[in-house]
Design an enzyme around this catalytic site. Structure first.
Site, PDB file in Angstrom:
ATOM      1  N   HIS A 198       0.819  -1.218   0.000  1.00  0.00           N
ATOM      2  CA  HIS A 198       0.000   0.000   0.000  1.00  0.00           C
ATOM      3  C   HIS A 198       0.853   1.268   0.000  1.00  0.00           C
ATOM      4  O   HIS A 198       1.930   1.330   0.572  1.00  0.00           O
ATOM      5  CB  HIS A 198      -0.944   0.003   1.206  1.00  0.00           C
ATOM      6  N   ASP A 199       0.360   2.257  -0.715  1.00  0.00           N
ATOM      7  CA  ASP A 199       0.942   3.605  -0.745  1.00  0.00           C
ATOM      8  C   ASP A 199       2.328   3.658  -1.377  1.00  0.00           C
ATOM      9  O   ASP A 199       3.084   4.607  -1.163  1.00  0.00           O
ATOM     10  CB  ASP A 199       0.975   4.216   0.661  1.00  0.00           C
ATOM     11  N   GLY A 207       5.081  -1.481   2.137  1.00  0.00           N
ATOM     12  CA  GLY A 207       4.311  -0.253   2.035  1.00  0.00           C
ATOM     13  C   GLY A 207       5.180   0.991   1.999  1.00  0.00           C
ATOM     14  O   GLY A 207       6.265   1.034   2.571  1.00  0.00           O
TER      15      GLY A 207
END
Length: 262
Positions: free
Chosen positions: A120-121, A138
């Protein structure tokens, strides 16, 4: 539009008429798929995914899936935004965003080999290659034209600079600066990515400048601020500017220079 009879395209999904979708694939409501994309078999594209044009998504890929983060709840999901002409091979998994408003962002012309992963991100630029089972935790940032070899694991919040190469089965605990060749159980800089530089048109003068900057910054024994200032003065040029900007903005620090660890 070519959609296999066994595929599921939920109401509310925005799919360009030129898109092809193969057997047993699922496109959730809210997903956006641009012109010319090829979605092959058993693919799942989750609701928060936004995809540009001419992407190829091979068997078993999951895009925009739930982040592997214990704090995740569905209302926290942020977008996965994908550019153009990316190629996602079998079993690739890329998570949607969680902590930042812009979410996970993938640029254009990237090649993701089988079972590679971005958490994520993450922010990924253009023209990068991720070999089999390369893994980004992440919040990892990857600039442009890097090569991340097989079974590499990049720690969260690390950055990989443009034209860098990370050798196979390496763990990356800190930032890998531009143009570097990194290797080792805990990756260290072991030289320059000379093959990559030559393939991308860097001439001898540019390669020498990069080498001298790293010699001064990493091997002269000078304190880092002093070494950076001297490099700026003694080796002016766009490659120097890129290296110094990258190092000065590092939050986790730069990988060390030296022999690989066993």
């Amino acid at each position: 539009m070519s959609i296999h009879p066994t595929a599921i395209v939920e109401d509310g999904a925005e799919v360009d008429p030129s898109v092809a979708i193969g057997p047993y694939s699922i496109v959730e409501s809210g997903a956006v798929i641009g012109p010319g994309c090829r979605i092959e078999s058993c693919v799942r594209i989750f609701a928060n995914t936004r995809m540009g044009r001419d992407n190829r998504v091979c068997h078993g890929v999951t895009l925009g899936s739930e982040p592997q983060d214990l704090s995740f709840t569905p209302e926290k999901a942020r977008p996965l935004t994908i550019g153009d002409r990316n190629h996602f091979k079998e079993g690739v998994n890329i998570s949607c965003g969680l902590k930042s408003e812009d979410g996970t962002r993938i640029g254009s012309d990237n090649y993701w080999m089988a079972f590679s992963h971005a958490g994520h991100d993450c922010i990924v630029g253009d023209h990068n290659i991720f070999a089999n089972s390369a893994t980004l935790a992440g919040h990892v940032e990857v600039e442009d034209r890097t090569f991340i070899s097989g079974q590499v694991a990049v720690h969260q919040f690390c950055r990989i600079g443009s034209y860098a190469m990370v050798a196979g089965v390496s763990g990356v605990p800190q930032d890998v600066p531009p143009y570097a060749l990194a290797d080792g159980h805990r990756a260290r800089m072991v030289g320059l990515n000379l093959v990559g530089l030559k393939r991308n048109g860097f001439n001898q003068e540019q390669r020498t400048r990069i080498k001298e900057v790293y010699r001064l910054v990493l091997r002269s024994g000078l304190k880092l601020p002093t070494a950076l200032t001297r490099a700026e003065q003694e080796y002016p040029g766009p490659e120097t500017d890129h290296i110094l900007r990258f190092i000065r903005s590092s939050r986790r620090g730069i990988i060390s220079f030296g022999e690989t660890t066993p």
